[in-house]
Design an enzyme around this catalytic site. Structure first.
Site, short mmCIF file in Angstrom:
data_model
loop_
_atom_site.label_atom_id
_atom_site.label_comp_id
_atom_site.label_asym_id
_atom_site.label_seq_id
_atom_site.Cartn_x
_atom_site.Cartn_y
_atom_site.Cartn_z
N LYS A 145 -11.09 6.70 -2.28
CA LYS A 145 -10.18 6.66 -1.13
C LYS A 145 -9.21 7.84 -1.15
CE LYS A 145 -7.62 5.33 2.31
NZ LYS A 145 -6.97 4.03 2.46
N LEU A 149 -1.85 -4.88 0.72
CA LEU A 149 -0.43 -4.77 0.36
C LEU A 149 0.00 -3.30 0.31
CD1 LEU A 149 -0.69 -7.47 -2.43
CD2 LEU A 149 0.46 -7.75 -0.23
N PRO A 150 1.32 -3.05 0.36
CA PRO A 150 1.80 -1.67 0.50
C PRO A 150 1.57 -0.75 -0.70
CG PRO A 150 3.47 -3.24 1.24
CD PRO A 150 2.41 -4.02 0.53
N LYS A 159 1.64 8.87 1.91
CA LYS A 159 1.46 7.96 0.76
C LYS A 159 0.16 8.31 0.02
CE LYS A 159 -0.09 3.30 -0.29
NZ LYS A 159 -0.56 2.01 0.26
N THR A 206 -4.42 0.38 -0.73
CA THR A 206 -4.57 1.72 -1.32
C THR A 206 -3.44 1.91 -2.31
OG1 THR A 206 -5.63 2.61 0.65
CG2 THR A 206 -4.63 4.19 -0.86
#
Length: 297
Positions: free
Chosen positions: A171, A65-66, A246, A96
């Site tokens: 990450k 998901l975003p 992002k 992420t």
């Protein structure tokens, strides 16, 4: 065979879902985009019209998901995953998101009687399609043990990073380093060219010298030396500027919370933010090279 619900069939999720089907799992796929669900069907998944239908009887719920707000809503909203999942099911979020959002989700899952692991990925769309992603997993040992056979169908490197949220820590730190490294690699190739050294010759030298890095040898931002790199297809992503930005935003936020100094990370964030603001968010993140050559508006 494991019964899996897959939620989020974007550029990454589509290939990941397809590889779970190839591995012989029974997969029900859900996305708000009907066309994405049709693609999942063509790859062997069953279409689900709702989250409730997707997760019914599923042993594992995988999501891509975003952002954190979407993860918390999809899993713990009024009609979300937790309201319909089988008790004891594993929630495996590969998005992420912010570290604090991942830890909040894990806490909510535990309170509701579910296992949860955060398992963000590295490798981009090519690795998602090929099933060669790297997964960085945060969560209890029991959750990791249950998640690993599922992740093995989608990736080649699976790491347990520790407690809940630590997958996200790995990450964002990794991608901050990647963003910094790519900018430096672009600047080095541009400098070499400006001084009369062609990209292939510089690559042949630097790729075997102390400047060698993944951004050079696997994803070279100069056209020519690495045929599979986005630089050889006019910087079509790959891994887009907007996605790198992002991750750099997440790294900056986490650094502020932790009191960690990330001077170069902040500089990389500004460079990618500038590209995005100028309308280049869909360009591959190695497209910094085009900007250095003044080929972008």
């Amino acid at each position: 065979m494991t019964k899996i619900a897959f939620i989020g069939l974007g550029n990454m999720g589509s290939g990941m879902c397809a590889n779970l089907c190839k591995a012989g799992h029974e997969v029900r796929a859900f996305d708000l985009n009907a066309d994405a669900v049709k693609v999942a069907e063509s790859n062997g998944a069953q279409a689900a019209a709702t989250i409730a239908e997707a997760v019914s009887d599923a042993d594992v719920i995988v999501s891509m998901l975003p952002a954190g707000k979407h993860v918390l809503s999809v899993y713990f909203g009024e009609d979300g995953v937790a309201a319909h999942a089988t008790p004891g099911a594993l929630f495996l979020d590969c998005s992420t998101i912010a570290v604090e959002d991942a830890r909040e989700a894990a806490s909510k899952a535990e309170a509701a009687g579910f296992l949860m692991a955060d398992a963000p990925v590295s490798g981009g769309t090519a690795a998602a399609d090929a099933g060669t992603l790297t997964f960085m997993v945060g969560g209890p040992v029991e959750a990791f043990a249950k998640a690993k056979p599922i992740l093995d169908a989608m990736g080649k490197n699976i790491f347990h990073a520790g407690a809940s949220g630590n997958g996200q820590v790995a990450k964002i730190a990794n991608n901050m380093l990647l963003g910094i490294s790519m900018i430096g690699t672009c600047e080095a190739f541009n400098l070499a060219e400006k001084l009369g050294l062609d990209a292939q010759t510089f690559y042949d030298i630097s790729s075997t010298a102390s400047g060698q890095c993944w951004s050079m040898t696997s994803y070279c931002p100069a056209p020519g030396p690495v045929p599979t790199a986005p630089s050889n297809r006019d910087y079509q992503p790959g891994f887009a500027v907007a996605m790198m930005l992002k991750d750099l935003h997440l790294a900056a936020g986490a650094a502020k919370t932790a009191g960690a100094q990330v001077t170069l990370g902040e500089m990389a964030e500004k460079i990618y933010a500038d590209l995005d603001a100028r309308g280049h968010g869909g360009l591959d993140f190695s497209g910094v090279m085009k900007d250095l050559k003044r080929e972008l508006g």
